[in-house]
Design a protein around this motif. Structure first.
Motif, PDB file in Angstrom:
ATOM      1  N   THR A   1      -5.102   4.976   3.042  1.00 24.64           N
ATOM      2  CA  THR A   1      -3.918   4.504   3.762  1.00 24.64           C
ATOM      3  C   THR A   1      -3.127   5.673   4.348  1.00 24.64           C
ATOM      4  O   THR A   1      -2.687   5.630   5.502  1.00 24.64           O
ATOM      5  CB  THR A   1      -3.017   3.678   2.832  1.00 24.64           C
ATOM      6  OG1 THR A   1      -3.771   2.611   2.261  1.00 24.64           O
ATOM      7  CG2 THR A   1      -1.837   3.095   3.584  1.00 24.64           C
TER       8      THR A   1
ATOM      9  N   ALA B   1       0.124   5.038  -1.132  1.00 24.42           N
ATOM     10  CA  ALA B   1      -0.079   6.021  -0.066  1.00 24.42           C
ATOM     11  C   ALA B   1       0.940   7.146  -0.077  1.00 24.42           C
ATOM     12  O   ALA B   1       0.619   8.282   0.278  1.00 24.42           O
ATOM     13  CB  ALA B   1      -0.048   5.309   1.293  1.00 24.42           C
TER      14      ALA B   1
ATOM     15  N   MET C   1       0.816  -1.217   0.000  1.00 30.39           N
ATOM     16  CA  MET C   1       0.000   0.000   0.000  1.00 30.39           C
ATOM     17  C   MET C   1       0.847   1.264   0.000  1.00 30.39           C
ATOM     18  O   MET C   1       0.370   2.330  -0.352  1.00 30.39           O
ATOM     19  CB  MET C   1      -0.924  -0.007   1.219  1.00 30.39           C
ATOM     20  CG  MET C   1      -1.998  -1.091   1.189  1.00 30.39           C
ATOM     21  SD  MET C   1      -3.130  -0.869  -0.182  1.00 30.39           S
ATOM     22  CE  MET C   1      -4.188  -2.288   0.083  1.00 30.39           C
ATOM     23  N   SER C   2       2.112   1.143   0.423  1.00 31.64           N
ATOM     24  CA  SER C   2       2.948   2.332   0.524  1.00 31.64           C
ATOM     25  C   SER C   2       3.160   2.990  -0.837  1.00 31.64           C
ATOM     26  O   SER C   2       3.287   4.215  -0.930  1.00 31.64           O
ATOM     27  CB  SER C   2       4.301   1.981   1.146  1.00 31.64           C
ATOM     28  OG  SER C   2       4.988   1.038   0.369  1.00 31.64           O
TER      29      SER C   2
ATOM     30  N   ARG D   1      -5.050   7.214   7.234  1.00 32.76           N
ATOM     31  CA  ARG D   1      -5.144   6.307   8.382  1.00 32.76           C
ATOM     32  C   ARG D   1      -3.843   6.288   9.175  1.00 32.76           C
ATOM     33  O   ARG D   1      -3.835   6.092  10.384  1.00 32.76           O
ATOM     34  CB  ARG D   1      -5.487   4.896   7.893  1.00 32.76           C
ATOM     35  CG  ARG D   1      -5.842   3.924   9.026  1.00 32.76           C
ATOM     36  CD  ARG D   1      -6.361   2.627   8.467  1.00 32.76           C
ATOM     37  NE  ARG D   1      -5.422   2.029   7.536  1.00 32.76           N
ATOM     38  CZ  ARG D   1      -5.713   0.968   6.770  1.00 32.76           C
ATOM     39  NH1 ARG D   1      -6.913   0.435   6.803  1.00 32.76           N
ATOM     40  NH2 ARG D   1      -4.800   0.473   5.963  1.00 32.76           N
ATOM     41  N   GLU D   2      -2.715   6.507   8.470  1.00 28.82           N
ATOM     42  CA  GLU D   2      -1.408   6.511   9.130  1.00 28.82           C
ATOM     43  C   GLU D   2      -0.611   7.744   8.704  1.00 28.82           C
ATOM     44  O   GLU D   2       0.420   7.637   8.045  1.00 28.82           O
ATOM     45  CB  GLU D   2      -0.635   5.243   8.785  1.00 28.82           C
ATOM     46  CG  GLU D   2      -1.331   3.954   9.185  1.00 28.82           C
ATOM     47  CD  GLU D   2      -0.518   2.733   8.825  1.00 28.82           C
ATOM     48  OE1 GLU D   2       0.726   2.806   8.826  1.00 28.82           O
ATOM     49  OE2 GLU D   2      -1.128   1.699   8.512  1.00 28.82           O
TER      50      GLU D   2
END
Length: 226
Positions: A106, A5, A1-2, A109-110
């Motif tokens: 993502t 994101a 996901m990085s 969320r972070e």
């Protein structure tokens, strides 16, 4: 996901560097992304409208050629060509948007990982209030989740207004807002960070405005008697 994101986090960080307020930055960031995706949204909406308009003819063909699948497929392709409709036109823009949406979720969320890279700034933001919220890294219990659920419901209604809606779509109109509330609230659900729920509130509100404008009938030209 990085991979998905990090670009979204970089864009949010750019907005934050200009604004200096994390909550307002999320709002502006959401509007920017919504404007970037606007051409795809318009294309998707128009394709859905076109498909809805020819549904009576599609059903007539399905009834007439229900025992001849090959003939049905041929006639369906002729119908699509006649009305310049691409049956996949509503899906392709959505598929393009999907990775972007996943990246947004993502990153929000972070944010300490994808926006502020675990800097001191990230830890300071965790103690910064926004409106009634102590900070945007913790979930909100009621107000934001309820607002997000309500706007999700009305967004679904504006997308299906005036159309023949399938039973599955009707179910999703009610199921999805409940899911959004459960995901956003820490009272009974997952409790996503309030920053993520704030994004969903602004995104859904912008979606409603977009749909109202897109669905608005064109005004007749001056001198047009029809």
């Amino acid at each position: 996901m990085s991979i998905l994101a990090e670009p979204m986090g970089s864009l949010l960080k750019l907005v934050y560097d200009l604004i200096g307020n994390y909550g307002i930055s999320i709002i502006i960031f959401t509007i920017i992304v919504k404007m970037i995706l606007l051409p795809l949204t318009i294309k998707q909406t128009k394709s859905m409208k076109n498909m809805q308009e020819i549904q009576p003819k599609v059903k007539a063909l399905q009834e007439k050629y229900k025992n001849d699948k090959e003939k049905l497929n041929t006639k369906m392709m002729e119908l699509y060509k006649e009305h310049n409709v691409n049956p996949l036109g509503g899906c392709l823009p959505l598929l393009v948007q999907f990775p972007i949406i996943i990246g947004l979720f993502t990153a929000l969320r972070e944010p300490w990982n994808y926006v502020f890279s675990m800097s001191q700034e990230a830890y300071e933001l965790m103690d910064t209030s926004f409106l009634w919220l102590p900070n945007l890294s913790e979930p909100d219990t009621w107000i934001l989740p309820i607002t997000a659920a309500a706007l999700t419901y009305f967004s679904s209604k504006t997308m299906s207004a005036g159309k023949e809606v399938q039973q599955t779509q009707k179910m999703m109109t009610y199921f999805f807002p409940v899911l959004i509330f459960v995901m956003g609230s820490d009272a009974i659900g997952v409790g996503f960070p309030a920053g993520l729920t704030l994004y969903w509130v602004i995104n859904s509100g912008a979606q409603i405005i977009q749909q109202v404008i897109i669905n608005k009938p064109s005004l007749p030209m001056k001198g047009d008697s029809n």
